[in-house]
Design a protein around this motif. Structure first.
Motif, PDB file in Angstrom:
ATOM      1  N   LEU A  36       0.772  -1.298  -0.002  1.00  0.00           N
ATOM      2  CA  LEU A  36      -0.105  -0.096  -0.183  1.00  0.00           C
ATOM      3  C   LEU A  36       0.989   1.329   0.257  1.00  0.00           C
ATOM      4  CD1 LEU A  36      -2.916  -1.099   2.546  1.00  0.00           C
ATOM      5  CD2 LEU A  36      -2.740  -1.078   0.043  1.00  0.00           C
ATOM      6  N   LEU A  37       1.722   1.320   0.618  1.00  0.00           N
ATOM      7  CA  LEU A  37       2.945   2.369   0.881  1.00  0.00           C
ATOM      8  C   LEU A  37       3.486   2.749  -0.550  1.00  0.00           C
ATOM      9  CD1 LEU A  37       4.581   1.749   4.288  1.00  0.00           C
ATOM     10  CD2 LEU A  37       3.066   3.364   3.863  1.00  0.00           C
ATOM     11  N   LEU A  38       3.939   1.354  -1.316  1.00  0.00           N
ATOM     12  CA  LEU A  38       4.516   1.617  -2.675  1.00  0.00           C
ATOM     13  C   LEU A  38       3.482   2.374  -3.488  1.00  0.00           C
ATOM     14  CD1 LEU A  38       6.600  -1.721  -2.970  1.00  0.00           C
ATOM     15  CD2 LEU A  38       7.392   0.799  -2.542  1.00  0.00           C
ATOM     16  N   ALA A  39       2.200   1.901  -3.430  1.00  0.00           N
ATOM     17  CA  ALA A  39       1.168   2.289  -4.287  1.00  0.00           C
ATOM     18  C   ALA A  39       0.834   3.743  -3.951  1.00  0.00           C
ATOM     19  CB  ALA A  39      -0.044   1.419  -4.105  1.00  0.00           C
ATOM     20  N   ASN A  40       1.077   4.347  -3.107  1.00  0.00           N
ATOM     21  CA  ASN A  40       0.811   5.473  -2.714  1.00  0.00           C
ATOM     22  C   ASN A  40       1.800   6.594  -2.630  1.00  0.00           C
ATOM     23  OD1 ASN A  40      -2.372   5.934  -1.552  1.00  0.00           O
ATOM     24  ND2 ASN A  40      -1.423   3.990  -1.002  1.00  0.00           N
ATOM     25  N   TYR A  41       3.166   6.197  -2.560  1.00  0.00           N
ATOM     26  CA  TYR A  41       4.083   7.040  -2.321  1.00  0.00           C
ATOM     27  C   TYR A  41       5.416   6.665  -3.345  1.00  0.00           C
ATOM     28  CZ  TYR A  41       1.734   8.312   1.862  1.00  0.00           C
ATOM     29  OH  TYR A  41       0.873   8.574   2.800  1.00  0.00           O
ATOM     30  N   HIS A  42       5.257   5.744  -4.361  1.00  0.00           N
ATOM     31  CA  HIS A  42       6.049   5.467  -5.387  1.00  0.00           C
ATOM     32  C   HIS A  42       5.607   5.583  -6.592  1.00  0.00           C
ATOM     33  CE1 HIS A  42       8.974   3.347  -7.919  1.00  0.00           C
ATOM     34  NE2 HIS A  42       9.912   3.499  -6.686  1.00  0.00           N
ATOM     35  N   GLN A  43       5.983   6.265  -7.525  1.00  0.00           N
ATOM     36  CA  GLN A  43       5.379   6.588  -9.105  1.00  0.00           C
ATOM     37  C   GLN A  43       5.080   5.224  -9.564  1.00  0.00           C
ATOM     38  OE1 GLN A  43       7.930   8.713 -11.590  1.00  0.00           O
ATOM     39  NE2 GLN A  43       6.188   8.875 -13.073  1.00  0.00           N
ATOM     40  N   LYS A  44       6.011   4.085  -9.784  1.00  0.00           N
ATOM     41  CA  LYS A  44       5.917   2.952 -10.382  1.00  0.00           C
ATOM     42  C   LYS A  44       4.684   2.379  -9.645  1.00  0.00           C
ATOM     43  CE  LYS A  44       6.590  -0.564 -13.363  1.00  0.00           C
ATOM     44  NZ  LYS A  44       6.400   0.045 -14.607  1.00  0.00           N
ATOM     45  N   GLY A  45       4.590   2.419  -8.183  1.00  0.00           N
ATOM     46  CA  GLY A  45       3.734   1.703  -7.580  1.00  0.00           C
ATOM     47  C   GLY A  45       2.631   2.353  -7.785  1.00  0.00           C
ATOM     48  N   HIS A  46       2.262   3.458  -7.822  1.00  0.00           N
ATOM     49  CA  HIS A  46       1.142   4.241  -8.396  1.00  0.00           C
ATOM     50  C   HIS A  46       0.514   3.910  -9.482  1.00  0.00           C
ATOM     51  CE1 HIS A  46      -2.017   7.126  -7.627  1.00  0.00           C
ATOM     52  NE2 HIS A  46      -1.691   7.679  -8.786  1.00  0.00           N
ATOM     53  N   GLN A  47       1.277   3.602 -10.474  1.00  0.00           N
ATOM     54  CA  GLN A  47       0.907   3.245 -11.785  1.00  0.00           C
ATOM     55  C   GLN A  47       0.451   1.862 -11.800  1.00  0.00           C
ATOM     56  OE1 GLN A  47       4.533   3.758 -14.215  1.00  0.00           O
ATOM     57  NE2 GLN A  47       4.327   6.149 -14.387  1.00  0.00           N
ATOM     58  N   LEU A  48       0.847   0.754 -11.402  1.00  0.00           N
ATOM     59  CA  LEU A  48       0.521  -0.660 -11.317  1.00  0.00           C
ATOM     60  C   LEU A  48      -0.641  -0.648 -10.700  1.00  0.00           C
ATOM     61  CD1 LEU A  48       3.961  -2.395 -10.166  1.00  0.00           C
ATOM     62  CD2 LEU A  48       2.690  -2.614 -12.379  1.00  0.00           C
ATOM     63  N   ALA A  49      -0.910   0.162  -9.385  1.00  0.00           N
ATOM     64  CA  ALA A  49      -2.317   0.305  -8.660  1.00  0.00           C
ATOM     65  C   ALA A  49      -3.294   0.713  -9.496  1.00  0.00           C
ATOM     66  CB  ALA A  49      -2.013   0.797  -7.299  1.00  0.00           C
ATOM     67  N   ALA A  50      -2.960   1.537 -10.187  1.00  0.00           N
ATOM     68  CA  ALA A  50      -3.731   2.227 -11.400  1.00  0.00           C
ATOM     69  C   ALA A  50      -4.445   1.285 -12.358  1.00  0.00           C
ATOM     70  CB  ALA A  50      -3.506   3.324 -12.028  1.00  0.00           C
ATOM     71  N   GLN A  51      -3.384   0.474 -12.581  1.00  0.00           N
ATOM     72  CA  GLN A  51      -3.553  -0.548 -13.589  1.00  0.00           C
ATOM     73  C   GLN A  51      -4.537  -1.761 -13.312  1.00  0.00           C
ATOM     74  OE1 GLN A  51       0.206  -1.410 -15.332  1.00  0.00           O
ATOM     75  NE2 GLN A  51       0.345   0.637 -15.969  1.00  0.00           N
ATOM     76  N   HIS A  52      -4.381  -2.166 -11.855  1.00  0.00           N
ATOM     77  CA  HIS A  52      -4.823  -3.300 -11.350  1.00  0.00           C
ATOM     78  C   HIS A  52      -5.735  -2.789 -10.153  1.00  0.00           C
ATOM     79  CE1 HIS A  52      -2.045  -5.575 -13.897  1.00  0.00           C
ATOM     80  NE2 HIS A  52      -1.017  -4.994 -13.589  1.00  0.00           N
ATOM     81  N   MET A  53      -6.659  -2.223 -10.405  1.00  0.00           N
ATOM     82  CA  MET A  53      -7.418  -1.669  -9.331  1.00  0.00           C
ATOM     83  C   MET A  53      -8.061  -2.670  -8.582  1.00  0.00           C
ATOM     84  SD  MET A  53      -9.308   1.810 -11.160  1.00  0.00           S
ATOM     85  CE  MET A  53      -9.943   2.204  -9.481  1.00  0.00           C
ATOM     86  N   ARG A  54      -8.839  -3.807  -9.181  1.00  0.00           N
ATOM     87  CA  ARG A  54      -9.347  -4.859  -8.272  1.00  0.00           C
ATOM     88  C   ARG A  54      -8.409  -5.624  -7.341  1.00  0.00           C
ATOM     89  NH1 ARG A  54     -13.514  -8.816 -11.536  1.00  0.00           N
ATOM     90  NH2 ARG A  54     -14.515  -6.792 -11.741  1.00  0.00           N
ATOM     91  N   THR A  55      -7.207  -5.701  -8.063  1.00  0.00           N
ATOM     92  CA  THR A  55      -6.163  -6.420  -7.123  1.00  0.00           C
ATOM     93  C   THR A  55      -5.908  -5.414  -6.080  1.00  0.00           C
ATOM     94  OG1 THR A  55      -5.419  -7.676  -9.172  1.00  0.00           O
ATOM     95  CG2 THR A  55      -3.995  -7.556  -7.068  1.00  0.00           C
ATOM     96  N   PHE A  56      -5.675  -4.426  -6.228  1.00  0.00           N
ATOM     97  CA  PHE A  56      -5.223  -3.269  -5.297  1.00  0.00           C
ATOM     98  C   PHE A  56      -6.499  -3.000  -4.260  1.00  0.00           C
ATOM     99  CE2 PHE A  56      -4.736   1.197  -3.742  1.00  0.00           C
ATOM    100  CZ  PHE A  56      -3.396   1.049  -3.185  1.00  0.00           C
ATOM    101  N   SER A  57      -7.726  -3.100  -4.537  1.00  0.00           N
ATOM    102  CA  SER A  57      -8.768  -3.049  -3.814  1.00  0.00           C
ATOM    103  C   SER A  57      -8.691  -4.233  -2.711  1.00  0.00           C
ATOM    104  CB  SER A  57     -10.066  -3.108  -4.445  1.00  0.00           C
ATOM    105  OG  SER A  57     -10.078  -2.086  -5.225  1.00  0.00           O
ATOM    106  N   ILE A  58      -8.289  -5.514  -3.288  1.00  0.00           N
ATOM    107  CA  ILE A  58      -8.221  -6.790  -2.479  1.00  0.00           C
ATOM    108  C   ILE A  58      -7.067  -6.689  -1.317  1.00  0.00           C
ATOM    109  CG2 ILE A  58      -7.604  -9.143  -2.635  1.00  0.00           C
ATOM    110  CD1 ILE A  58      -9.106  -9.424  -5.125  1.00  0.00           C
ATOM    111  N   VAL A  59      -5.882  -6.007  -1.757  1.00  0.00           N
ATOM    112  CA  VAL A  59      -4.877  -5.723  -0.967  1.00  0.00           C
ATOM    113  C   VAL A  59      -5.293  -4.859   0.134  1.00  0.00           C
ATOM    114  CG1 VAL A  59      -2.424  -4.791  -0.678  1.00  0.00           C
ATOM    115  CG2 VAL A  59      -2.914  -6.284  -2.646  1.00  0.00           C
ATOM    116  N   LYS A  60      -5.882  -3.803  -0.374  1.00  0.00           N
ATOM    117  CA  LYS A  60      -6.374  -2.741   0.916  1.00  0.00           C
ATOM    118  C   LYS A  60      -7.364  -3.640   2.050  1.00  0.00           C
ATOM    119  CE  LYS A  60      -8.217   0.488  -2.048  1.00  0.00           C
ATOM    120  NZ  LYS A  60      -8.612   1.789  -2.214  1.00  0.00           N
ATOM    121  N   VAL A  61      -8.262  -4.317   1.331  1.00  0.00           N
ATOM    122  CA  VAL A  61      -9.177  -4.974   2.220  1.00  0.00           C
ATOM    123  C   VAL A  61      -8.293  -6.007   3.288  1.00  0.00           C
ATOM    124  CG1 VAL A  61     -11.200  -6.575   2.433  1.00  0.00           C
ATOM    125  CG2 VAL A  61     -11.350  -4.805   0.784  1.00  0.00           C
TER     126      VAL A  61
END
Length: 362
Positions: A36-61
Protein backbone atom coordinates in the motif's frame (compact mmCIF):
# COMPACT_ATOMS: atom_id res chain seq x y z
CA UNK A 1 8.98 -37.13 24.15
CA UNK A 2 9.87 -34.80 21.29
CA UNK A 3 7.80 -31.88 20.09
CA UNK A 4 6.53 -31.74 16.51
CA UNK A 5 8.62 -29.65 14.13
CA UNK A 6 7.35 -30.83 10.75
CA UNK A 7 6.01 -28.56 8.02
CA UNK A 8 2.63 -30.28 8.04
CA UNK A 9 0.71 -31.08 11.24
CA UNK A 10 0.51 -34.66 12.48
CA UNK A 11 -2.95 -34.95 10.91
CA UNK A 12 -1.58 -34.13 7.45
CA UNK A 13 -2.86 -31.53 5.01
CA UNK A 14 -6.19 -30.02 6.09
CA UNK A 15 -8.04 -26.71 6.38
CA UNK A 16 -5.81 -25.36 9.17
CA UNK A 17 -2.81 -25.51 6.84
CA UNK A 18 -4.58 -23.36 4.25
CA UNK A 19 -5.80 -21.01 6.96
CA UNK A 20 -2.25 -20.60 8.23
CA UNK A 21 -1.00 -19.80 4.75
CA UNK A 22 -3.66 -17.11 4.32
CA UNK A 23 -2.87 -15.59 7.72
CA UNK A 24 0.85 -15.47 7.02
CA UNK A 25 0.46 -14.04 3.52
CA UNK A 26 -2.72 -12.24 2.50
CA UNK A 27 -3.67 -11.27 6.07
CA UNK A 28 -0.13 -10.40 7.11
CA UNK A 29 0.23 -6.60 7.44
CA UNK A 30 4.01 -6.94 7.23
CA UNK A 31 3.49 -7.95 3.60
CA UNK A 32 0.40 -5.95 2.62
CA UNK A 33 1.14 -2.54 4.18
CA UNK A 34 4.43 -2.08 2.25
CA UNK A 35 2.46 -2.75 -0.94
CA UNK A 36 0.00 0.00 0.00
CA UNK A 37 2.83 2.40 0.80
CA UNK A 38 4.50 1.73 -2.53
CA UNK A 39 1.20 2.26 -4.34
CA UNK A 40 0.68 5.63 -2.67
CA UNK A 41 4.20 7.04 -2.44
CA UNK A 42 6.12 5.51 -5.33
CA UNK A 43 5.49 6.49 -8.94
CA UNK A 44 5.85 2.98 -10.35
CA UNK A 45 3.72 1.55 -7.56
CA UNK A 46 1.04 4.16 -8.20
CA UNK A 47 0.97 3.24 -11.88
CA UNK A 48 0.65 -0.48 -11.12
CA UNK A 49 -2.16 0.18 -8.65
CA UNK A 50 -4.02 2.20 -11.28
CA UNK A 51 -3.60 -0.60 -13.81
CA UNK A 52 -4.78 -3.30 -11.38
CA UNK A 53 -7.45 -1.55 -9.37
CA UNK A 54 -9.36 -4.70 -8.43
CA UNK A 55 -6.23 -6.42 -7.13
CA UNK A 56 -5.23 -3.26 -5.27
CA UNK A 57 -8.69 -3.12 -3.67
CA UNK A 58 -8.26 -6.70 -2.46
CA UNK A 59 -4.88 -5.80 -0.97
CA UNK A 60 -6.41 -2.83 0.87
CA UNK A 61 -9.16 -4.99 2.35
CA UNK A 62 -6.65 -7.70 3.27
CA UNK A 63 -4.39 -5.15 4.96
CA UNK A 64 -7.30 -3.75 6.97
CA UNK A 65 -8.43 -7.23 8.02
CA UNK A 66 -4.87 -8.19 8.90
CA UNK A 67 -4.41 -5.15 11.12
CA UNK A 68 -7.76 -5.78 12.79
CA UNK A 69 -6.83 -9.43 13.38
CA UNK A 70 -3.51 -8.49 15.00
CA UNK A 71 -5.10 -5.75 17.09
CA UNK A 72 -7.87 -8.07 18.23
CA UNK A 73 -5.33 -10.73 19.16
CA UNK A 74 -3.21 -8.24 21.10
CA UNK A 75 -6.22 -6.85 22.97
CA UNK A 76 -7.47 -10.35 23.78
CA UNK A 77 -4.09 -11.48 25.12
CA UNK A 78 -3.70 -8.33 27.18
CA UNK A 79 -7.21 -8.72 28.58
CA UNK A 80 -7.02 -12.39 29.56
CA UNK A 81 -3.60 -11.78 31.14
CA UNK A 82 -5.03 -8.81 33.05
CA UNK A 83 -2.34 -6.51 31.70
CA UNK A 84 0.35 -8.06 33.90
CA UNK A 85 3.25 -10.41 33.21
CA UNK A 86 4.74 -13.21 35.27
CA UNK A 87 7.78 -15.47 35.05
CA UNK A 88 8.06 -19.20 35.67
CA UNK A 89 11.08 -21.14 36.87
CA UNK A 90 10.34 -24.56 35.42
CA UNK A 91 12.99 -26.20 37.56
CA UNK A 92 10.86 -25.32 40.59
CA UNK A 93 7.26 -25.57 39.35
CA UNK A 94 5.11 -28.64 40.10
CA UNK A 95 2.51 -29.68 37.53
CA UNK A 96 -0.55 -31.59 38.75
CA UNK A 97 -2.46 -33.53 36.06
CA UNK A 98 -5.74 -35.32 36.65
CA UNK A 99 -6.38 -38.31 34.41
CA UNK A 100 -2.70 -38.50 33.52
CA UNK A 101 -2.39 -42.30 33.42
CA UNK A 102 -3.43 -42.52 29.77
CA UNK A 103 -4.65 -40.51 26.79
CA UNK A 104 -4.07 -36.77 26.57
CA UNK A 105 -2.95 -36.59 30.20
CA UNK A 106 -0.28 -39.21 29.62
CA UNK A 107 1.24 -37.25 26.74
CA UNK A 108 1.09 -33.99 28.70
CA UNK A 109 3.00 -35.65 31.54
CA UNK A 110 5.63 -37.08 29.20
CA UNK A 111 6.10 -33.77 27.39
CA UNK A 112 6.60 -31.88 30.64
CA UNK A 113 8.98 -34.61 31.78
CA UNK A 114 11.00 -34.14 28.58
CA UNK A 115 11.51 -30.54 29.75
CA UNK A 116 12.61 -31.79 33.19
CA UNK A 117 9.50 -30.37 34.84
CA UNK A 118 8.23 -32.11 37.96
CA UNK A 119 4.82 -33.75 37.40
CA UNK A 120 2.27 -35.38 39.71
CA UNK A 121 -0.37 -37.58 38.07
CA UNK A 122 -3.69 -38.22 39.82
CA UNK A 123 -5.79 -41.06 38.42
CA UNK A 124 -7.92 -43.99 39.53
CA UNK A 125 -6.52 -46.27 36.87
CA UNK A 126 -2.93 -47.53 36.91
CA UNK A 127 -0.30 -45.93 34.72
CA UNK A 128 -0.23 -47.25 31.16
CA UNK A 129 3.42 -46.27 30.70
CA UNK A 130 6.69 -46.30 32.57
CA UNK A 131 6.88 -42.95 34.30
CA UNK A 132 10.12 -40.97 33.96
CA UNK A 133 11.89 -39.98 37.20
CA UNK A 134 10.24 -36.54 37.25
CA UNK A 135 6.70 -37.99 37.07
CA UNK A 136 5.02 -39.24 40.25
CA UNK A 137 1.81 -41.27 40.14
CA UNK A 138 -0.72 -41.13 42.97
CA UNK A 139 -3.90 -43.16 42.83
CA UNK A 140 -6.72 -40.81 43.73
CA UNK A 141 -10.46 -40.43 43.28
CA UNK A 142 -10.66 -36.76 42.31
CA UNK A 143 -14.36 -36.63 43.20
CA UNK A 144 -13.44 -37.15 46.88
CA UNK A 145 -12.45 -34.06 48.86
CA UNK A 146 -10.84 -36.16 51.59
CA UNK A 147 -8.79 -38.14 49.06
CA UNK A 148 -7.56 -34.92 47.45
CA UNK A 149 -6.64 -33.47 50.84
CA UNK A 150 -4.63 -36.58 51.68
CA UNK A 151 -2.83 -36.49 48.33
CA UNK A 152 -2.09 -32.79 48.73
CA UNK A 153 -0.36 -33.45 52.04
CA UNK A 154 1.71 -36.22 50.46
CA UNK A 155 2.79 -33.89 47.66
CA UNK A 156 3.84 -31.21 50.12
CA UNK A 157 5.77 -33.66 52.28
CA UNK A 158 7.63 -34.92 49.22
CA UNK A 159 8.46 -31.41 48.02
CA UNK A 160 9.49 -29.50 51.11
CA UNK A 161 6.06 -28.07 51.77
CA UNK A 162 5.54 -26.86 48.21
CA UNK A 163 2.14 -27.21 46.54
CA UNK A 164 1.55 -27.64 42.80
CA UNK A 165 1.54 -24.35 40.90
CA UNK A 166 0.14 -25.75 37.64
CA UNK A 167 -3.22 -27.56 37.82
CA UNK A 168 -4.36 -29.35 34.66
CA UNK A 169 -7.98 -30.50 34.94
CA UNK A 170 -7.85 -33.21 32.30
CA UNK A 171 -9.74 -36.23 33.66
CA UNK A 172 -12.98 -36.99 31.89
CA UNK A 173 -15.51 -39.76 31.36
CA UNK A 174 -18.32 -40.47 28.92
CA UNK A 175 -21.12 -43.05 29.15
CA UNK A 176 -22.32 -42.87 25.54
CA UNK A 177 -25.99 -43.49 26.29
CA UNK A 178 -29.19 -41.70 25.38
CA UNK A 179 -31.03 -39.66 28.01
CA UNK A 180 -33.58 -42.41 28.71
CA UNK A 181 -30.99 -45.21 28.64
CA UNK A 182 -28.67 -43.49 31.11
CA UNK A 183 -29.06 -44.01 34.83
CA UNK A 184 -29.01 -41.39 37.54
CA UNK A 185 -25.55 -42.67 38.49
CA UNK A 186 -24.34 -42.30 34.89
CA UNK A 187 -25.30 -38.64 34.85
CA UNK A 188 -24.09 -37.80 38.35
CA UNK A 189 -20.75 -39.56 37.84
CA UNK A 190 -20.15 -37.80 34.53
CA UNK A 191 -20.76 -34.42 36.13
CA UNK A 192 -18.73 -35.32 39.22
CA UNK A 193 -15.63 -36.18 37.17
CA UNK A 194 -15.99 -33.73 34.28
CA UNK A 195 -17.15 -30.64 36.16
CA UNK A 196 -17.80 -30.85 39.90
CA UNK A 197 -14.31 -32.21 40.60
CA UNK A 198 -12.94 -28.92 39.23
CA UNK A 199 -14.48 -27.11 42.19
CA UNK A 200 -13.19 -29.73 44.63
CA UNK A 201 -9.68 -29.51 43.19
CA UNK A 202 -9.85 -25.72 43.20
CA UNK A 203 -10.82 -25.61 46.87
CA UNK A 204 -7.87 -27.86 47.70
CA UNK A 205 -5.09 -26.49 45.49
CA UNK A 206 -6.08 -22.97 44.46
CA UNK A 207 -5.56 -21.16 47.81
CA UNK A 208 -1.77 -21.56 47.67
CA UNK A 209 -1.75 -20.39 44.04
CA UNK A 210 -3.85 -17.34 44.91
CA UNK A 211 -1.68 -16.54 47.92
CA UNK A 212 1.44 -16.61 45.75
CA UNK A 213 -0.34 -14.78 42.90
CA UNK A 214 1.44 -17.25 40.65
CA UNK A 215 0.36 -20.36 38.80
CA UNK A 216 -1.87 -21.72 36.06
CA UNK A 217 -5.17 -23.58 35.94
CA UNK A 218 -5.91 -25.48 32.73
CA UNK A 219 -9.43 -26.73 32.03
CA UNK A 220 -9.65 -29.40 29.34
CA UNK A 221 -13.20 -28.99 28.09
CA UNK A 222 -14.24 -30.03 24.58
CA UNK A 223 -15.83 -28.74 21.40
CA UNK A 224 -18.87 -30.64 22.71
CA UNK A 225 -19.29 -27.73 25.14
CA UNK A 226 -20.70 -25.83 22.15
CA UNK A 227 -22.44 -28.55 20.14
CA UNK A 228 -23.96 -31.67 21.64
CA UNK A 229 -25.03 -34.86 19.89
CA UNK A 230 -27.47 -37.68 20.65
CA UNK A 231 -26.08 -40.29 23.08
CA UNK A 232 -23.55 -37.87 24.53
CA UNK A 233 -25.83 -35.27 26.08
CA UNK A 234 -24.56 -35.66 29.64
CA UNK A 235 -20.95 -35.47 28.40
CA UNK A 236 -21.61 -32.29 26.41
CA UNK A 237 -23.52 -30.72 29.30
CA UNK A 238 -20.69 -31.49 31.72
CA UNK A 239 -18.15 -29.98 29.32
CA UNK A 240 -20.31 -26.87 28.96
CA UNK A 241 -20.21 -26.69 32.76
CA UNK A 242 -16.42 -27.04 32.66
CA UNK A 243 -16.21 -24.17 30.19
CA UNK A 244 -18.37 -22.02 32.46
CA UNK A 245 -16.10 -22.97 35.40
CA UNK A 246 -13.08 -21.68 33.48
CA UNK A 247 -14.80 -18.43 32.54
CA UNK A 248 -16.01 -17.79 36.08
CA UNK A 249 -12.67 -18.69 37.66
CA UNK A 250 -10.84 -16.35 35.29
CA UNK A 251 -13.05 -13.48 36.43
CA UNK A 252 -12.96 -14.34 40.14
CA UNK A 253 -9.16 -14.52 40.21
CA UNK A 254 -9.10 -10.80 39.42
CA UNK A 255 -12.30 -9.45 40.96
CA UNK A 256 -12.55 -11.57 44.11
CA UNK A 257 -9.13 -13.05 44.95
CA UNK A 258 -6.99 -10.16 43.66
CA UNK A 259 -4.56 -12.57 41.96
CA UNK A 260 -4.24 -11.14 38.43
CA UNK A 261 -1.01 -13.00 37.66
CA UNK A 262 -2.63 -16.43 37.94
CA UNK A 263 -3.14 -17.79 34.44
CA UNK A 264 -6.15 -19.70 33.14
CA UNK A 265 -6.33 -21.76 29.97
CA UNK A 266 -9.30 -23.58 28.48
CA UNK A 267 -9.04 -26.28 25.83
CA UNK A 268 -11.85 -26.93 23.34
CA UNK A 269 -10.57 -29.81 21.27
CA UNK A 270 -12.43 -31.74 18.63
CA UNK A 271 -12.45 -35.51 18.25
CA UNK A 272 -9.14 -36.78 19.61
CA UNK A 273 -7.95 -40.33 19.03
CA UNK A 274 -7.93 -41.51 22.64
CA UNK A 275 -9.41 -44.71 23.98
CA UNK A 276 -12.15 -42.56 25.47
CA UNK A 277 -13.60 -42.06 22.00
CA UNK A 278 -12.90 -45.32 20.24
CA UNK A 279 -15.49 -45.82 17.51
CA UNK A 280 -16.48 -42.15 17.48
CA UNK A 281 -17.19 -41.02 13.92
CA UNK A 282 -17.01 -37.25 13.60
CA UNK A 283 -16.54 -37.44 9.85
CA UNK A 284 -14.75 -34.08 9.89
CA UNK A 285 -12.36 -34.87 7.08
CA UNK A 286 -10.58 -31.88 5.58
CA UNK A 287 -12.18 -29.29 7.88
CA UNK A 288 -12.12 -31.22 11.15
CA UNK A 289 -9.79 -34.23 11.04
CA UNK A 290 -9.50 -36.50 14.08
CA UNK A 291 -6.72 -35.12 16.23
CA UNK A 292 -3.65 -37.03 17.30
CA UNK A 293 -3.27 -37.15 21.08
CA UNK A 294 0.18 -35.56 20.81
CA UNK A 295 -1.28 -32.59 18.93
CA UNK A 296 -3.60 -31.67 21.79
CA UNK A 297 -1.04 -32.42 24.49
CA UNK A 298 1.66 -30.35 22.81
CA UNK A 299 -0.66 -27.37 22.37
CA UNK A 300 -1.44 -27.48 26.09
CA UNK A 301 2.19 -27.81 27.19
CA UNK A 302 3.35 -25.02 24.89
CA UNK A 303 0.60 -22.71 26.12
CA UNK A 304 1.31 -23.43 29.78
CA UNK A 305 5.04 -22.89 29.32
CA UNK A 306 4.38 -19.60 27.53
CA UNK A 307 3.21 -18.23 30.87
CA UNK A 308 0.07 -16.70 29.38
CA UNK A 309 -3.66 -17.27 29.62
CA UNK A 310 -5.80 -18.12 26.64
CA UNK A 311 -8.00 -20.55 24.79
CA UNK A 312 -6.89 -23.50 22.70
CA UNK A 313 -9.30 -24.51 19.94
CA UNK A 314 -8.38 -27.52 17.81
CA UNK A 315 -8.70 -27.94 14.91
CA UNK A 316 -8.27 -24.22 14.26
CA UNK A 317 -11.13 -24.27 11.75
CA UNK A 318 -13.48 -24.82 14.71
CA UNK A 319 -12.83 -21.24 15.84
CA UNK A 320 -15.16 -19.95 13.18
CA UNK A 321 -17.49 -22.93 12.91
CA UNK A 322 -18.16 -24.89 16.09
CA UNK A 323 -17.35 -22.07 18.52
CA UNK A 324 -20.13 -20.01 16.94
CA UNK A 325 -22.55 -22.91 16.52
CA UNK A 326 -25.18 -21.37 18.78
CA UNK A 327 -25.19 -18.16 16.74
CA UNK A 328 -26.48 -20.08 13.71
CA UNK A 329 -30.20 -19.99 12.84
CA UNK A 330 -32.22 -22.36 15.02
CA UNK A 331 -33.27 -24.53 12.07
CA UNK A 332 -29.62 -25.09 11.16
CA UNK A 333 -28.65 -25.90 14.75
CA UNK A 334 -31.52 -28.35 15.14
CA UNK A 335 -30.91 -30.22 11.89
CA UNK A 336 -27.20 -30.40 12.66
CA UNK A 337 -27.79 -31.94 16.09
CA UNK A 338 -30.15 -34.52 14.59
CA UNK A 339 -27.55 -35.40 11.96
CA UNK A 340 -24.93 -35.89 14.69
CA UNK A 341 -26.68 -39.08 15.82
CA UNK A 342 -24.23 -40.87 13.52
CA UNK A 343 -21.14 -39.93 15.52
CA UNK A 344 -21.87 -42.19 18.50
CA UNK A 345 -23.38 -45.21 16.72
CA UNK A 346 -20.15 -47.23 16.82
CA UNK A 347 -18.74 -45.68 19.98
CA UNK A 348 -17.10 -48.14 22.38
CA UNK A 349 -14.97 -45.99 24.65
CA UNK A 350 -12.72 -47.62 27.22
CA UNK A 351 -14.45 -48.50 30.50
CA UNK A 352 -12.70 -48.02 33.84
CA UNK A 353 -14.08 -48.94 37.24
CA UNK A 354 -14.43 -45.90 39.49
CA UNK A 355 -15.53 -46.72 42.98
CA UNK A 356 -17.61 -49.69 41.89
CA UNK A 357 -19.26 -47.84 39.01
CA UNK A 358 -17.99 -48.30 35.45
CA UNK A 359 -16.69 -45.15 33.86
CA UNK A 360 -14.57 -44.12 30.95
CA UNK A 361 -11.33 -42.29 31.58
CA UNK A 362 -9.29 -40.13 29.25
Amino acid sequence: MSFHDGILPREGFHADVLGGLVQHSLLNPILTIPVLLLANYHQKGHQLAAQHMRTFSIVKVAAALGVMRLLNGWLSQRAVNNGVTDTYDWSKEIVLITGGADGIGRQIALMFASKNVKVVVLDVQPMTYEAPPSVTYMKCDITSASALSEVHQKIKRANGGQSPSIIILNAGICKGRSILDSTARDVSLTFEVNAISHYTLAREFLPSIVEANHGTVVTVASSAAWATAPRMVEYAASKAAALAFHEGLSAELVSVYKAPKVRTIVVNQGHTKTRLFQGFNAGGGFFGPPLEVDTVAEAIVRKVMSGSSGQIILPGFYKGLVANFRSLPLWMQHWSRIDLVRVMKEWNGRQVDLGGSPAVAT
